[in-house]
Every structure is written in structure tokens, then in C-alpha cells.
Motif scaffolding. Structure first.
Motif, short mmCIF file in Angstrom:
data_model
loop_
_atom_site.label_atom_id
_atom_site.label_comp_id
_atom_site.label_asym_id
_atom_site.label_seq_id
_atom_site.Cartn_x
_atom_site.Cartn_y
_atom_site.Cartn_z
N LEU A 32 46.50 16.05 -4.24
CA LEU A 32 47.31 16.13 -3.03
C LEU A 32 47.82 17.55 -2.80
CD1 LEU A 32 48.83 14.80 -0.66
CD2 LEU A 32 50.69 14.28 -2.26
N LEU A 33 48.27 18.19 -3.87
CA LEU A 33 48.76 19.56 -3.73
C LEU A 33 47.64 20.51 -3.32
CD1 LEU A 33 51.16 19.81 -6.82
CD2 LEU A 33 51.77 19.54 -4.41
N MET A 34 46.46 20.33 -3.90
CA MET A 34 45.34 21.18 -3.52
C MET A 34 44.94 20.96 -2.07
SD MET A 34 44.73 23.08 -6.09
CE MET A 34 43.14 23.75 -5.59
N THR A 35 44.96 19.70 -1.63
CA THR A 35 44.63 19.40 -0.24
C THR A 35 45.67 19.98 0.71
OG1 THR A 35 43.64 17.33 -1.00
CG2 THR A 35 44.01 17.56 1.36
N LEU A 36 46.94 19.82 0.35
CA LEU A 36 48.01 20.35 1.19
C LEU A 36 47.99 21.86 1.27
CD1 LEU A 36 51.07 18.11 0.20
CD2 LEU A 36 49.78 18.06 2.34
N ALA A 37 47.53 22.51 0.22
CA ALA A 37 47.57 23.97 0.18
C ALA A 37 46.81 24.57 1.35
CB ALA A 37 46.99 24.47 -1.14
N GLY A 38 45.62 24.04 1.62
CA GLY A 38 44.85 24.59 2.73
C GLY A 38 45.53 24.39 4.06
N THR A 39 46.07 23.17 4.29
CA THR A 39 46.75 22.91 5.55
C THR A 39 48.04 23.71 5.68
OG1 THR A 39 45.89 20.65 5.37
CG2 THR A 39 47.54 21.06 7.07
N VAL A 40 48.79 23.79 4.59
CA VAL A 40 50.04 24.55 4.62
C VAL A 40 49.75 26.02 4.94
CG1 VAL A 40 51.92 25.44 3.19
CG2 VAL A 40 51.32 23.02 3.10
N LEU A 41 48.74 26.57 4.31
CA LEU A 41 48.38 27.97 4.57
C LEU A 41 47.93 28.15 6.01
CD1 LEU A 41 46.52 28.99 1.29
CD2 LEU A 41 48.79 29.69 2.04
N GLY A 42 47.10 27.21 6.50
CA GLY A 42 46.61 27.34 7.87
C GLY A 42 47.71 27.24 8.90
N ILE A 43 48.51 26.17 8.82
CA ILE A 43 49.59 25.99 9.79
C ILE A 43 50.65 27.07 9.62
CG2 ILE A 43 51.40 24.44 10.59
CD1 ILE A 43 48.64 23.52 11.33
N GLY A 44 50.97 27.37 8.35
CA GLY A 44 51.96 28.42 8.11
C GLY A 44 51.52 29.75 8.68
N ALA A 45 50.24 30.08 8.49
CA ALA A 45 49.72 31.34 9.03
C ALA A 45 49.76 31.34 10.56
CB ALA A 45 48.30 31.57 8.54
N LEU A 46 49.42 30.20 11.16
CA LEU A 46 49.41 30.13 12.62
C LEU A 46 50.81 30.27 13.18
CD1 LEU A 46 47.34 29.71 14.89
CD2 LEU A 46 47.94 27.29 14.88
N VAL A 47 51.79 29.54 12.60
CA VAL A 47 53.17 29.63 13.08
C VAL A 47 53.74 31.02 12.81
CG1 VAL A 47 55.51 28.74 12.74
CG2 VAL A 47 53.58 27.16 12.84
N PHE A 337 41.09 5.57 5.94
CA PHE A 337 40.83 6.96 5.59
C PHE A 337 41.27 7.92 6.70
CE2 PHE A 337 38.09 4.75 2.61
CZ PHE A 337 38.25 5.51 1.47
N VAL A 338 41.19 7.46 7.96
CA VAL A 338 41.67 8.30 9.05
C VAL A 338 43.19 8.50 8.94
CG1 VAL A 338 42.07 8.40 11.54
CG2 VAL A 338 39.83 7.79 10.67
N VAL A 339 43.90 7.40 8.73
CA VAL A 339 45.36 7.50 8.60
C VAL A 339 45.74 8.35 7.39
CG1 VAL A 339 47.47 6.17 8.15
CG2 VAL A 339 45.78 5.33 9.79
N GLU A 340 44.99 8.20 6.30
CA GLU A 340 45.26 9.00 5.11
C GLU A 340 45.12 10.48 5.41
OE1 GLU A 340 43.20 9.61 0.75
OE2 GLU A 340 43.34 7.57 1.57
N SER A 341 44.07 10.84 6.15
CA SER A 341 43.86 12.25 6.50
C SER A 341 44.95 12.74 7.45
CB SER A 341 42.49 12.43 7.15
OG SER A 341 41.47 12.09 6.25
N VAL A 342 45.34 11.87 8.42
CA VAL A 342 46.38 12.27 9.37
C VAL A 342 47.71 12.49 8.66
CG1 VAL A 342 47.75 11.48 11.33
CG2 VAL A 342 45.28 11.19 11.36
N VAL A 343 48.05 11.60 7.72
CA VAL A 343 49.31 11.75 6.99
C VAL A 343 49.30 13.04 6.18
CG1 VAL A 343 50.73 10.78 5.14
CG2 VAL A 343 49.79 9.28 6.91
N ILE A 344 48.17 13.32 5.51
CA ILE A 344 48.08 14.57 4.75
C ILE A 344 48.20 15.78 5.68
CG2 ILE A 344 46.55 16.00 3.34
CD1 ILE A 344 45.43 13.45 2.12
N GLY A 345 47.51 15.71 6.83
CA GLY A 345 47.59 16.82 7.78
C GLY A 345 48.99 17.00 8.33
N LEU A 346 49.67 15.88 8.66
CA LEU A 346 51.04 15.97 9.18
C LEU A 346 51.99 16.52 8.13
CD1 LEU A 346 53.06 15.39 11.42
CD2 LEU A 346 53.27 13.05 10.54
N LEU A 347 51.84 16.08 6.90
CA LEU A 347 52.69 16.60 5.82
C LEU A 347 52.44 18.08 5.62
CD1 LEU A 347 54.75 15.93 3.63
CD2 LEU A 347 52.84 15.35 2.10
N GLY A 348 51.18 18.47 5.62
CA GLY A 348 50.88 19.90 5.50
C GLY A 348 51.38 20.70 6.68
#
Length: 412
Positions: A32-47, A337-348
Motif C-alpha cells: 500500500l505504501l509503495m502504491t501510494l508513493a507514486g500517487t502522492v508524488l504525482g498529485i503532490g508535484a502537480l499541486v 478492483f475498480v473501487v480498490e483502485s479509486v480508494v487508493i487513488g483518493l487516499l494518495g
């Protein structure tokens, strides 16, 4: 024989879907942390890049507003002669600066004229040495008393001349820092003089750090009244004024009436229209660069979610087959699996937006800037994370939904 409908309480509902989708998210914290890392970096960089762009644009705008948007130049209109030369169609009045200072929005005004001399000398010694190399004298300007306040000049030493010097035609001079250096004048406590065409002028001050009209740093400035008496100055060249931010459009209409009420069309006013076009262009280019960089990093985060979701599908083939054998539909499997991905993306997205906002505020505090960030960017960053998760989970969820129960149970 009819089959009794399944009671609503026993059906697979939205709550069951969310429970199934989120149950596996926390089961593997490392992944989970590894998956979130990419989203956090992407959204964080964009914001963060959006915030940096807005903050930097604000700083650029303030710099332009402090200089370009706070000055006007008033001069006579010109017309072309038969020989192709441009000549002034009128003359500015000698009290033009006083007239401007009566207008609302004008903070300081001064006459400024380049005194043209075909063959003249400006030296710091009274006796010319015929063997000395010929040097180009610094330009000579005539100005009224509030010149330094108008152009944002800073006195390095001494003082500026005033209206009394102007009215008495006193032979005093201000030196720009570059002109003082070339003439060898480094201090004025010994009452130095310079010689303009052999006439002695007392140096009363040396100035530098001119915000506007930087050419004055290379010149010698004498009072306008003195130039009229000694060099037969016939009319002011132009009038410079320091104005309040945003007063440009108003003054563009008022200044010609104040200077030449009988013929306003004979006066040209160089006033800012508002925000400088160059400032807007720089801000636009800066925003595009930051936005593209943020999208690139965000794309990397989306690919990370897709890869991890696909890996999760491959590892959970047995579970998928068992659920299908127990009656789960393809839509329910895919939705999980869609909801799982959306939740991970929203959390990230939420974490990334928070990190981006913190980065903007921290950098602004460190640089002494005013942080600027549209709240919609932070909220949109979190929602964008959910959209990235939705897009990233699309293909893995379809693959999971297509797995046949028998094949899945055999492979398990």
C-alpha cells in the motif's frame, strides 16, 4: 415452480462492495505504501507546481507593478517632416510637473530633458591637458527637484537639489554613480566641482539604484532653471511621474487635459494599461512549464497504481475463482478492483495535496514570499487522484471480471 426473490438484506450491496474492496488494501501495508508513493508524488508535484506557479507569478506581477505599472512618461506628440524627420508638434509647459502632481494617483513628478551639445566637455579639472586622450563626456540632463523621488533613485552621498536651486539658477549638479566613477568624484565633503564647458558646477550629491530611467546613472543632472539660463534650454523634453498601481488608465485620459487643455491631442502619454503584457506572458509560460512537469509525474503515479492493481489480480486468482463459484457476478468482481483502485487513488490524492500545499507554504516562508494557491487546486488534486485510480484500475478490473471460476480454481 417460481423461485422466491432474494431478500434485499441478503443481496450484495454497495456497503458489501466497499467492505470487500477496502479489506485487502490494509492487508499488505508495504505494498500500500509503495502504491501510494507514486500517487502522492504525482498529485503532490502537480499541486506544488501549480502553487509555485501562482506564487512565482504573484511575485513577478508585484515586481512589474512596482516598476513598469507605476510610471508614466508624458511628451509632445510628433509629426513627420518632408525629410523623414520627426518633430514635436507642441511644447510642454514649464510647470507640467506641478500640474501632474495635482492629479489623483500621481505620487511624484519631474521634468527631464536631455541637453544636447554638439561640442561640449564635462570634466573634473579646470585645465585641459592637450596630451590626454580624448574621452566621451557623460550625457547632460536637466531635471526639476523631485527627480530622485520620481525615478526611484537612492542617494549614495550628499543631497539632491531642490526648487530653490532651480528658481535661483544655481550651478549645482547631481552625478549618477557611473558618471561619478568616470569623473573621479568619490566624495563631496570637500565640495568638489565639475566643469561643464569650462563653467564650474558644485556637486551636491551622487545617486545610484535607479528603479526607472536607468540611463541617468551615466549622466550629470543639473536643475532645469540652470539649464535654461546656461544652455538656452527652450522647452522640457518630457515629464516623468510615479503613480499608484492601477491609476494608469485613469491618468491616460486626464493628463492631456491637465497639460494642454486647449489641444489634448498634442500630448502623448505612455501609461500602463494595467498589468504589464510582459508580466502576463511570463506568468503564462511559467504556468505551462509547471503544469507539464506535474502531469508527467502524475502519469508515473497512475502507471504505478495500474501495475500494483494488475499484480494484485494475478495474485488473487484463486480468491476470484472462489467468489465466482459462490455466485459473485463479473460486475461485482470488476467493481471490487475498480473501487480498490479509486480508494487508493483518493487516499494518495489527499496525502499528495497536503504535501503540495505544505511545500508551497514552506518555500514561500523560506523565501519571504506570500504563498498563493487556489483552494480548488488542492481539492481538485484529491479528486484527480481518485480519477487516476479509476483509470488505472480499469484494465485490471476487466481482466479480473473475465476469469472463469473453473480456470481460476484450477490455477489456484
Amino acid at each position: 415452480m417460481s423461485i422466491a426473490p432474494v431478500p434485499r438484506a441478503d443481496r450484495f450491496g454497495v456497503g458489501d462492495l466497499l467492505a470487500e474492496a477496502t479489506a485487502d488494501i490494509g492487508a499488505r501495508p508495504g505494498r500500500l505504501l509503495m502504491t501510494l508513493a507514486g500517487t502522492v508524488l504525482g498529485i503532490g508535484a502537480l499541486v506544488a507546481t501549480a502553487g509555485f506557479s501562482q506564487t512565482a507569478s504573484g511575485q513577478i506581477a508585484r515586481q512589474f507593478d512596482a516598476v513598469a505599472a507605476t510610471q508614466i512618461v508624458v511628451k509632445p506628440a510628433t509629426a513627420a517632416t518632408g525629410g523623414g524627420r520627426s518633430v514635436a508638434t507642441t511644447k510642454l509647459p514649464w510647470d507640467a510637473a506641478d500640474r501632474l502632481e495635482r492629479l489623483a494617483g500621481v505620487e511624484a513628478a519631474s521634468l527631464l530633458t536631455r541637453v544636447d551639445r554638439d561640442k561640449g566637455t564635462i570634466t573634473a579639472v579646470s585645465v585641459m591637458d592637450p596630451s590626454a586622450p580624448v574621452t566621451v563626456p557623460p550625457p547632460l540632463y536637466a531635471a526639476s527637484g523631485e527627480l530622485l523621488q520620481t525615478v526611484g533613485g537612492h542617494l549614495l552621498t550628499g543631497r539632491s537639489f531642490d526648487e530653490g536651486h532651480d528658481a535661483r539658477h544655481d550651478r549645482v549638479a547631481l552625478l549618477g554613480a557611473h558618471a561619478a566613477e568616470s569623473l573621479g568624484v568619490t566624495r563631496i565633503d570637500t565640495q568638489p566641482s565639475i566643469f561643464i564647458d569650462g563653467i564650474s558646477y558644485a556637486v551636491v550629491g551622487v545617486f545610484d539604484e535607479v528603479e526607472r530611467s536607468g540611463e541617468l546613472l551615466d549622466g550629470v543632472v543639473v536643475p532645469t532653471g540652470t539649464a535654461r539660463a546656461d544652455f538656452a534650454l527652450s522647452a522640457p523634453g518630457d515629464v516623468r511621474a510615479r503613480i499608484a498601481v492601477g491609476a494608469g488608465p485613469q491618468l491616460r485620459a486626464q493628463v492631456p487635459l491637465a497639460i494642454a487643455p486647449d489641444d489634448p491631442g498634442s500630448i502623448e502619454v505612455g501609461a500602463p494599461a494595467g498589468r504589464s503584457d510582459l508580466s502576463s506572458s511570463v506568468q503564462s509560460d511559467l504556468g505551462v512549464v509547471f503544469f507539464v512537469l506535474g502531469l508527467i509525474v502524475l502519469l508515473a503515479g497512475g502507471l504505478g497504481i495500474a501495475n500494483v492493481t494488475m499484480l494484485s489480480v494475478m495474485e488473487r486468482v484463486g480468491e476470484i475463482g472462489l467468489r465466482r463459484a459462490l455466485g459473485a457476478t463479473r460486475r461485482q468482481i470488476g467493481g471490487q478492483f475498480v473501487v480498490e483502485s479509486v480508494v487508493i487513488g483518493l487516499l494518495g490524492g489527499l496525502i499528495g495535496s497536503s504535501v503540495g500545499v505544505f511545500a508551497v507554504v514552506a518555500l514561500s516562508i523560506a523565501q519571504g514570499w506570500t504563498p498563493v494557491l487556489d483552494p480548488l487546486v488542492a481539492v481538485g488534486g484529491a479528486l484527480l487522484g481518485a480519477l487516476v485510480g479509476l483509470g488505472a484500475g480499469g484494465i485490471p478490473s476487466r481482466r479480473a471480471a473475465r476469469i472463469e471460476p473453473v480456470v481460476a480454481l484450477r490455477g489456484a
